[in-house]
Scaffold this motif. Structure first.
Motif, mmCIF file in Angstrom:
data_model
loop_
_atom_site.group_PDB
_atom_site.id
_atom_site.type_symbol
_atom_site.label_atom_id
_atom_site.label_comp_id
_atom_site.label_asym_id
_atom_site.label_seq_id
_atom_site.Cartn_x
_atom_site.Cartn_y
_atom_site.Cartn_z
ATOM 1 N N ALA A 277 2.008 5.128 12.392
ATOM 2 C CA ALA A 277 0.692 5.125 13.018
ATOM 3 C C ALA A 277 -0.401 4.661 11.792
ATOM 4 O O ALA A 277 -1.292 4.071 12.034
ATOM 5 C CB ALA A 277 0.169 6.221 13.428
ATOM 6 N N PHE A 278 0.040 5.012 10.735
ATOM 7 C CA PHE A 278 -1.206 4.826 9.425
ATOM 8 C C PHE A 278 -0.772 3.419 9.102
ATOM 9 O O PHE A 278 -2.051 2.384 8.916
ATOM 10 C CB PHE A 278 -0.809 5.527 8.366
ATOM 11 C CG PHE A 278 -1.753 5.259 6.991
ATOM 12 C CD1 PHE A 278 -2.893 5.734 7.231
ATOM 13 C CD2 PHE A 278 -1.348 4.635 6.006
ATOM 14 C CE1 PHE A 278 -3.656 5.718 6.008
ATOM 15 C CE2 PHE A 278 -1.962 4.336 5.076
ATOM 16 C CZ PHE A 278 -3.299 4.626 5.071
ATOM 17 N N ALA A 279 0.131 2.670 9.087
ATOM 18 C CA ALA A 279 0.527 1.422 8.818
ATOM 19 C C ALA A 279 -0.029 0.390 9.665
ATOM 20 O O ALA A 279 -0.308 -0.667 9.380
ATOM 21 C CB ALA A 279 2.060 1.306 8.462
ATOM 22 N N ARG A 280 -0.160 0.772 10.925
ATOM 23 C CA ARG A 280 -0.544 -0.099 12.036
ATOM 24 C C ARG A 280 -2.002 -0.878 11.663
ATOM 25 O O ARG A 280 -2.328 -1.782 11.923
ATOM 26 C CB ARG A 280 -0.729 0.481 13.322
ATOM 27 C CG ARG A 280 0.500 0.637 13.911
ATOM 28 C CD ARG A 280 0.490 1.232 15.412
ATOM 29 N NE ARG A 280 1.804 1.332 16.133
ATOM 30 C CZ ARG A 280 2.494 2.454 16.119
ATOM 31 N NH1 ARG A 280 1.941 3.728 15.447
ATOM 32 N NH2 ARG A 280 3.792 2.465 16.400
ATOM 33 N N GLU B 229 0.925 -1.349 0.090
ATOM 34 C CA GLU B 229 -0.018 -0.138 0.137
ATOM 35 C C GLU B 229 0.730 1.280 -0.055
ATOM 36 O O GLU B 229 1.818 1.445 1.024
ATOM 37 C CB GLU B 229 -0.942 -0.111 1.349
ATOM 38 C CG GLU B 229 -1.809 1.009 1.223
ATOM 39 C CD GLU B 229 -2.971 0.630 0.489
ATOM 40 O OE1 GLU B 229 -3.575 1.887 -0.337
ATOM 41 O OE2 GLU B 229 -3.453 -0.387 0.134
ATOM 42 N N ALA B 230 0.843 1.962 -0.952
ATOM 43 C CA ALA B 230 1.405 3.339 -1.028
ATOM 44 C C ALA B 230 0.666 4.358 -0.514
ATOM 45 O O ALA B 230 -0.386 4.388 -0.695
ATOM 46 C CB ALA B 230 1.725 3.495 -2.479
ATOM 47 N N PHE B 231 1.423 5.294 0.267
ATOM 48 C CA PHE B 231 0.712 6.334 1.088
ATOM 49 C C PHE B 231 1.732 7.541 1.216
ATOM 50 O O PHE B 231 2.897 7.204 1.174
ATOM 51 C CB PHE B 231 0.080 5.944 2.376
ATOM 52 C CG PHE B 231 0.849 5.310 3.356
ATOM 53 C CD1 PHE B 231 1.367 6.019 4.209
ATOM 54 C CD2 PHE B 231 1.386 3.863 3.290
ATOM 55 C CE1 PHE B 231 2.251 5.536 5.388
ATOM 56 C CE2 PHE B 231 2.099 3.562 4.355
ATOM 57 C CZ PHE B 231 2.465 4.349 5.207
ATOM 58 N N GLU B 232 1.279 8.751 1.553
ATOM 59 C CA GLU B 232 2.047 9.827 1.855
ATOM 60 C C GLU B 232 1.958 10.100 3.388
ATOM 61 O O GLU B 232 0.729 10.051 4.105
ATOM 62 C CB GLU B 232 1.965 10.891 1.006
ATOM 63 C CG GLU B 232 2.186 10.892 -0.525
ATOM 64 C CD GLU B 232 1.757 12.006 -1.170
ATOM 65 O OE1 GLU B 232 1.184 13.123 -0.702
ATOM 66 O OE2 GLU B 232 1.997 12.247 -2.606
ATOM 67 N N ALA B 233 3.024 10.359 3.987
ATOM 68 C CA ALA B 233 2.991 10.916 5.429
ATOM 69 C C ALA B 233 3.914 11.980 5.797
ATOM 70 O O ALA B 233 4.972 11.949 4.913
ATOM 71 C CB ALA B 233 3.289 9.797 6.271
ATOM 72 N N SER B 234 3.673 12.752 6.662
ATOM 73 C CA SER B 234 4.613 13.850 6.977
ATOM 74 C C SER B 234 5.657 13.620 7.828
ATOM 75 O O SER B 234 6.639 14.455 7.886
ATOM 76 C CB SER B 234 3.692 15.170 7.930
ATOM 77 O OG SER B 234 3.009 14.329 8.945
ATOM 78 N N SER B 235 5.732 12.322 8.523
ATOM 79 C CA SER B 235 6.955 11.785 9.259
ATOM 80 C C SER B 235 6.851 10.476 9.404
ATOM 81 O O SER B 235 5.930 9.787 9.067
ATOM 82 C CB SER B 235 6.890 12.429 10.605
ATOM 83 O OG SER B 235 5.649 11.967 11.388
ATOM 84 N N ASP B 236 7.914 9.859 9.861
ATOM 85 C CA ASP B 236 8.160 8.332 10.069
ATOM 86 C C ASP B 236 7.101 7.983 10.928
ATOM 87 O O ASP B 236 6.433 6.740 10.906
ATOM 88 C CB ASP B 236 9.623 7.993 10.525
ATOM 89 C CG ASP B 236 10.313 8.166 9.552
ATOM 90 O OD1 ASP B 236 10.250 8.352 8.423
ATOM 91 O OD2 ASP B 236 11.883 7.956 9.864
#
Length: 75
Positions: free
Chosen positions: A32-35, A20-27
């Motif tokens: 948190a999103f990948a959990r 799943e590809a996504f964008e995030a502002s920080s690691d």
């Protein structure tokens, strides 16, 4: 500024089953999103060629509170 990340669902044999590809502002935001994907098994989180973490389902479910949700970009 957002960065590109990928969450890879890892099968029992160690082979990537899906991504799943996504964008995030920080690691931290990316983790948190990948959990959410750990309910299906182990997940590796990558930012380009850099491995961020390996998340095991027993470590991260139920999901934790998220302060801001990253933008999802499907490819």
């Amino acid at each position: 500024m957002s960065q590109q990340y990928r969450a890879y669902l890892v099968g029992e044999n160690g082979v990537f089953r899906s991504a799943e590809a996504f964008e995030a502002s920080s690691d931290e935001s990316a983790l948190a999103f990948a959990r959410q994907f750990t309910r299906h098994g182990m997940v590796e989180v990558w930012q380009l060629g850099r491995k961020i973490a390996v998340l095991n389902s027993e470590q991260s479910w139920p999901p934790q509170q998220q302060q801001s949700r990253p933008t999802l970009t499907r490819q």
